[in-house]
Design a protein around this motif. Structure first.
Motif, short mmCIF file in Angstrom:
data_model
loop_
_atom_site.label_atom_id
_atom_site.label_comp_id
_atom_site.label_asym_id
_atom_site.label_seq_id
_atom_site.Cartn_x
_atom_site.Cartn_y
_atom_site.Cartn_z
N SER A 1 15.07 54.52 91.85
CA SER A 1 14.85 55.66 90.94
C SER A 1 13.37 55.93 90.74
O SER A 1 12.96 57.07 90.52
CB SER A 1 15.50 55.39 89.58
N LEU B 1 14.49 64.69 91.55
CA LEU B 1 14.36 63.89 90.32
C LEU B 1 13.56 62.62 90.58
O LEU B 1 12.69 62.23 89.78
CB LEU B 1 15.76 63.55 89.78
N ARG B 2 13.81 61.97 91.71
CA ARG B 2 13.05 60.75 92.05
C ARG B 2 11.57 61.06 92.20
O ARG B 2 10.72 60.28 91.78
CB ARG B 2 13.58 60.13 93.34
N ILE C 1 10.10 61.43 88.76
CA ILE C 1 9.93 60.14 88.09
C ILE C 1 8.76 59.36 88.71
O ILE C 1 7.95 58.77 88.00
CB ILE C 1 11.24 59.31 88.15
N LEU D 1 9.67 65.94 83.07
CA LEU D 1 10.80 66.03 84.01
C LEU D 1 11.58 67.32 83.80
O LEU D 1 12.07 67.92 84.76
CB LEU D 1 11.70 64.80 83.87
#
Lengths: 182, 170
Positions: free
Chosen positions: A44, A127-128, A131, A177
């Motif tokens: 992640s 999303l990764r 992050i 995010l």
């Protein structure tokens, strides 16, 4: 000290003490118990699928090597994940600043459902990336909170900060995010 | 002070996504009508399952076998402890005894250590490596005045490591 056959019923602290006393099976139990959490955390946070196995192994080796520094006030898993986070930071450095590796063909979902799974795979990658690009504390607080369900007091103990600061890091991470998801 | 429902929901999202809490009907109503909260809830839900596919593909037993195998071949590193005042005292006392009685044994005659020295030896067994080095150094007239014992970088606490890095980076 004998080592119980039902080691699954022992707490992490008891297993750590048993390992220190020379019981190898305690290490086996701790690794089995926390492997998937470490893998999820690393992946992640931006580790490539081909890097996850080695980084996870390394995180456990480091953790057992410095088990005496685990004070026991933070949960073993949170402490272990901060070690994994350190290793990932070094990995980012080795990649010369690249925090994400290019999406590997193997990481793409089956193309039989191009509209569904491929889109999901791209969303996951997006999303990764988001992050991975967060400052380290924001990234680790966010993942400890969302994936491990750790509260701010627990996160603060693991990351050597205050619950208030952990909360601020979490909300900054969420804000950044969300901007990427719009 | 009235807390905004968005803030309440934001704080509760990780607990709900992990299954440790549930939305109330009022909260569900808010989620369906507030665009910001809906976006954040989508984010938290997606992050909550991120990596599940990769984690499911890993065999924890195989990982444990690999880690334990490596641990078997890894020398256990003694934790670095700074010698306390008592270690310095012990070293000084040992040095004083050596000065008064001479080093272990007589090099010219080949005679063994004197009885006054022998009683110290069992206590040396209880010393850490760093402490033992200090004591041994005090016995060796050819050694420099002080020995710098350098800990492994992995043994440093986070704050100590940051100090070292700051010193390096200026």
């Amino acid at each position: 000290m004998g080592f119980p056959l039902e080691s699954g019923s022992l707490s992490d602290a008891e297993l750590a003490a048993a390992y220190r006393a020379g019981h190898e099976r305690a290490a086996t139990e701790l690794v089995t118990r926390h492997t998937r959490a470490v893998v999820r955390f690393l992946y992640s946070a931006g580790a490539g699928e081909d890097e996850v196995d080695d980084l996870t192994q390394e995180a456990f080796i480091k953790a057992f090597g410095k088990l005496d520094s685990w004070r026991g006030d933070a949960a073993f898993r949170s402490w272990l994940l901060t070690i994994a986070g350190n290793l990932l930071k070094d990995q980012f450095r080795k990649r010369k600043g690249r925090r994400m590796v290019a999406l590997d063909e193997r990481e793409l979902p089956d193309r039989a459902d191009p509209h569904g799974e491929l889109a999901a795979g791209e969303a996951e990658q997006q999303l990764r990336e988001g992050i991975a690009l967060l400052p380290r504390l924001q990234r680790e607080v966010f993942l400890l909170r969302v994936q491990q369900g750790a509260d701010y007091a627990e996160i603060a103990r693991a990351l050597d900060t205050t619950p208030g600061a952990a909360r601020v890091h979490y909300h900054h991470a969420v804000k950044r995010l969300k901007e990427r998801l719009r | 002070m009235m807390v905004k429902p968005c803030n309440v929901l934001s704080d509760r999202m990780p607990d709900v996504v992990s299954g440790g809490a549930h939305w109330t009907p009022e909260e569900e109503d808010h989620l369906s009508s507030c665009e910001e909260c809906a976006l954040e809830w989508q984010l938290v839900q997606r992050a909550g399952v991120l990596g599940d596919r990769v984690a499911a593909a890993v065999d924890p037993d195989a990982m444990a076998a690999k880690v334990v195998e490596r641990l078997r071949h890894k020398p256990r590193v003694l934790p670095f402890r700074r010698p306390g005042w008592w270690a310095a005292g012990l070293a000084a006392a040992a040095a004083a005894i050596v000065l008064l009685l001479g080093p272990f044994g007589d090099r010219e005659t080949g005679a063994g250590p004197s009885a006054e020295i022998v009683w110290l030896v069992p206590e040396l067994d209880s010393l850490e490596t760093t402490e033992l080095l200090l004591v041994l150094n005090s016995f060796d007239p050819a050694a420099p005045a002080s020995v710098m014992v350098v800990p492994f970088i992995d043994d440093l606490e986070r704050q100590e490591l940051e100090q070292v890095l700051q010193a390096w980076e200026g």
